[in-house]
Write a protein that holds these residues in place. Structure first.
Motif, PDB file in Angstrom:
ATOM      1  N   UNK A  14       1.865  24.875  30.859  1.00 30.15           N
ATOM      2  CA  UNK A  14       1.315  24.645  32.137  1.00 30.15           C
ATOM      3  C   UNK A  14       0.318  23.126  31.968  1.00 30.15           C
ATOM      4  N   UNK A  15       0.448  22.341  32.943  1.00 35.42           N
ATOM      5  CA  UNK A  15      -0.403  21.172  32.951  1.00 35.42           C
ATOM      6  C   UNK A  15      -1.150  21.050  34.211  1.00 35.42           C
ATOM      7  N   UNK A  16      -2.321  20.583  34.192  1.00 31.03           N
ATOM      8  CA  UNK A  16      -3.034  20.632  35.559  1.00 31.03           C
ATOM      9  C   UNK A  16      -2.773  18.909  36.109  1.00 31.03           C
ATOM     10  N   UNK A  17      -2.535  19.120  37.579  1.00 35.37           N
ATOM     11  CA  UNK A  17      -2.397  18.116  38.379  1.00 35.37           C
ATOM     12  C   UNK A  17      -3.797  17.556  38.854  1.00 35.37           C
ATOM     13  N   UNK A  18      -4.377  16.201  38.306  1.00 36.15           N
ATOM     14  CA  UNK A  18      -5.512  15.712  38.910  1.00 36.15           C
ATOM     15  C   UNK A  18      -5.154  14.752  39.855  1.00 36.15           C
TER      16      UNK A  18
END
Ligand SMILES: C[S@@+](CC[C@H](N)C(=O)[O-])C[C@H]1O[C@@H](n2cnc3c(N)ncnc32)[C@H](O)[C@@H]1O
Length: 707
Positions: free
Chosen positions: A340-344
């Motif tokens: 999982x990666x975070x959308x900024x």
């Protein structure tokens, strides 16, 4: 005398006006403020304001340290006011609900010693009301701070080289202290400042290496060590002249303290670099740009963050619950191996946080538009950042070492209410001039945008909190300006060497120590007693003493005889003598102050009252010109256009004899521009018209006429 050429546009605010100028009278003070003047604010003359003892530890101590337990508050006299009537509205009236009801709802500018001004504010309803206090006191530099003064216009005098227009330097304030007087001076002000601050208010103290370590101890004591917020290092792009061990001093410090535990604080942010913004290449289905951030913790030793997400076990940056929340919000995107990666999102960026080293604000250089020629003027950008960090629109900002007025100017521009104070008349005049331009400019810019409704609320042009200010005097420091002037002439006349490190004696004459007694009174036995007290504190001082004054009281002779008798008996080593500048056979003939004079004519026409200033003469300026050109024996100062001696003209078209309500201001912004000298004002029949002419040395002349 040549007649004035075509009148020039004088101030930014009056660029479009043709000469003669026409101005509508504005009602400058309300009935409430008139009452304020009449009553002197308080029925009694003095009020005692109590100050709570500081609790903080540790404490710095010095010889003669005395905590301030109370201060005497004197009344303030309203002397001048400036209020623009405009269709742009001030901030909503709610912001004024905490304002003391007898005090006009405008900016407040106090001329006086700030110890008395702060006590006055405490006694008159400002206790605990101020959101941010910035001070930039003298730094204990051992120097006199001067500004260079010259005539206006490059072709006003009979000589042609530019040197001829120079009036030399004018001392604005002195920064010479004996022993630990400096610490006591600041200590007392800090105690008063703390009382004025609101619970969520902040205090910003600008200083440098000479005293910053002591001042931090003082602030720890007064505000409590736990209330230290931060220390900003302001890096000057151009280091100062002073070099220590081969290193140029390139920074000042700003110590920040809060009154309570939760100060109002909007961390300053900078724009992101283009390079950083270019990383936001991803676009979601709504067209929003984003970048992907890692959610894997760099620290593997976090057992509570060690869990399986989407079939992958890792030590994550956030808890499992938070991860689930992100998932729900659609803020997660998965790599090909399910991580999982975070959308900024770009549109959610707030700005780049700053460090405590501020190296992006330049000092006011000689070419800067904002330059006022006031020594140690601080840049507007610095105050903008400070005020934006510690306040919101409508909050009260105070600076009691105001100088050229930078804090008040920025508070005005950012829509804050403001209070300023300075002991130096030159500082008050400079600030008042600057504020008039800022307020007029704001009104003009609103007009040009046909902004007739409440002021724009965007960040660039916040609604002003007020469109005017009132100038008060607490005690009379007007004489100071003349004293400074005469003082410098006396030093030169006597051939004295100035001592910059001695706070009591002003210099030496040969081997003798010299003290110049203020010229507003003759030398009295009290002055001599003061010298004796000082000598008692300096048992090793063997030099003889000279007291210099314009005149002396008769009782002086007996005092001197007595003192010199004691000396002969071997009780005291120092001979004391008095030089009377008016009559001394060797030093007599000293130039004494002859006031400036102005002549004006008034004519009622169908447009209003036409005012023409016919002439202005300042003997002090002529004397200065002579002094500056004394190497040229043929030079006789002759100023062909009186306007080159004049800094500004302001007019009150309904003068009440007490408060000068400015209805028209002619303040040329550029040094080469001249005042107009011709004006038209609307004035009721029988009203008193007052014209105040201020010369380049700050001397004011009032011409009054019943219309
Ligand atoms: C370093 S300057 C302030 C410069 C200011 N920050 C600016 O941007 O122009 C210090 C000011 O403190 C004033 N000052 C010194 N002693 C004072 C006192 N006791 N009460 C009020 N003002 C004082 C001086 O006249 C001087 O204008």
């Amino acid at each position: 005398m040549k007649t004035a050429k075509k009148p020039k546009t004088s101030s930014k605010t009056q660029k479009t006006a043709k000469s003669p100028k026409v101005a509508k009278p504005t009602r400058a003070v309300s009935a409430a403020s008139a009452k304020y003047v009449a009553s002197g604010l308080k029925p009694k003359n003095e009020t005692r304001v109590e100050i709570k003892p500081a609790k903080g530890r540790p404490m710095l101590t010095w010889v003669g340290k005395k905590p301030l337990r109370h201060a005497i508050a004197y009344p303030a006299q309203l002397v001048e006011s400036f209020n623009v009537q405009s269709s742009i509205k001030n901030r909503k009236s709610e912001i004024w609900t905490d304002w003391p009801k007898d005090i006009p709802q405008t900016g407040l500018l106090f001329h006086g010693d700030n110890k008395e001004v702060l006590a006055h504010l405490l006694a008159n309803g400002f206790r605990g009301k101020v959101k941010l206090i910035y001070i930039d006191p003298p730094f204990d530099s051992g120097a006199d701070y001067v500004r260079k003064v010259s005539l206006r216009s490059s072709n006003g005098t009979s000589l042609f080289d530019s040197e001829s227009y120079t009036l030399g330097e004018q001392v604005q304030y002195t920064d010479i202290w004996a022993n630990d007087n400096y610490l006591q001076f600041v200590y007392e002000r800090l105690s008063l400042i703390k009382e004025l601050l609101d619970e969520d208010g902040t205090f910003w103290l600008h200083c440098d290496y000479r005293q910053s370590h002591y001042l931090k101890c003082l602030c720890d004591e007064v505000f409590n060590r736990n209330n230290f917020v931060t220390e900003i290092v302001w890096k000057r792009s151009m280091p100062r002249g002073n070099v220590q061990h081969g290193l140029s001093v390139a920074n000042d410090s700003v110590l920040v303290y809060s009154k309570g535990i939760e100060p109002k604080w909007h961390p300053p942010l900078l724009p992101y670099s283009d390079e950083y913004m270019a990383r936001f290449t991803n676009k979601d289905k709504n067209g929003r740009h984003y970048v992907l951030d890692s959610l894997i913790s760099p620290n593997p030793d976090r057992p509570n963050l060690d869990y399986v997400w989407n079939g992958v076990r890792k030590v994550w940056r956030v808890t499992k619950d938070k991860m689930a929340e992100y998932e729900k919000q659609g803020r997660l995107e998965y790599t090909s191996n399910r991580i999982a990666r975070f959308k900024r999102y770009m549109d959610e960026l707030k700005g780049r946080p700053l460090t405590t080293i501020w190296d992006d604000i330049f000092p006011v250089n000689s070419q800067a538009d904002e330059r006022e020629d006031y020594p140690t003027q601080k840049p507007e950008a610095l105050l903008e950042r400070i005020i934006a960090t510690g306040t919101d629109g409508g909050d009260i900002v105070l600076d009691c070492f105001l100088g050229s007025g930078t804090t008040a100017v920025i508070a005005q521009k950012l829509g804050r209410r403001w209070i300023g104070a300075d002991i130096n008349k030159g500082a008050i005049q400079t600030t008042a001039k600057r504020l008039q331009s800022v307020i007029q400019e704001r009104v003009e810019s609103a007009k040009s945008k046909t902004q007739t409704l409440p002021g724009l609320e965007d960040e660039e042009t916040p609604s002003p909190a007020q469109l005017g200010f009132a100038v008060y005097r607490v005690n009379d420091y007007d004489l100071q300006i003349q004293h400074n002037e005469a003082f410098n002439l006396a030093v030169e006349h006597l051939g004295m060497a100035r001592t910059k490190t001695d706070a009591f004696f002003d210099g030496t004459l040969g081997k003798k120590l010299v003290k110049i007694v203020p010229f507003n009174h003759p030398v009295t036995p009290l002055d001599l007693e003061e010298v004796r007290r000082e000598l008692n504190n300096r048992p090793d001082e063997e030099r003889d003493i000279v007291l210099v004054g314009l005149g002396k009281e008769v009782a002086i002779e007996a005092w001197l005889d007595e003192c010199n008798k004691l000396r002969k008996q071997g009780n005291i080593p120092n001979k004391i003598e008095v030089i009377e500048l008016r009559s001394d056979p060797k030093y007599g003939g000293f130039f004494t102050h002859e006031p400036a004079k102005a002549k004006a004519s008034f004519k009622r026409t169908d447009k209003g009252v036409e005012i023409t200033i016919d002439d202005f003469i300042s003997p002090t300026i002529l004397e200065r010109l002579k002094q500056q050109n004394k190497h040229n024996p043929l030079f006789q100062p002759q100023v062909n256009d009186w306007r080159s001696m004049v800094d500004s003209v302001i007019i009150d078209s309904a003068f009440d004899g007490k408060v000068f309500n400015i209805t028209l201001a002619d303040i040329p912004e550029k040094k080469k521009d001249l005042v107009d000298g011709k004006y038209v004002v609307e004035a009721k029949k029988g009203a008193t018209i007052a014209v105040k002419v201020t010369d380049m040395l700050g001397e004011e002349v009032l011409v009054i006429k019943s219309s």
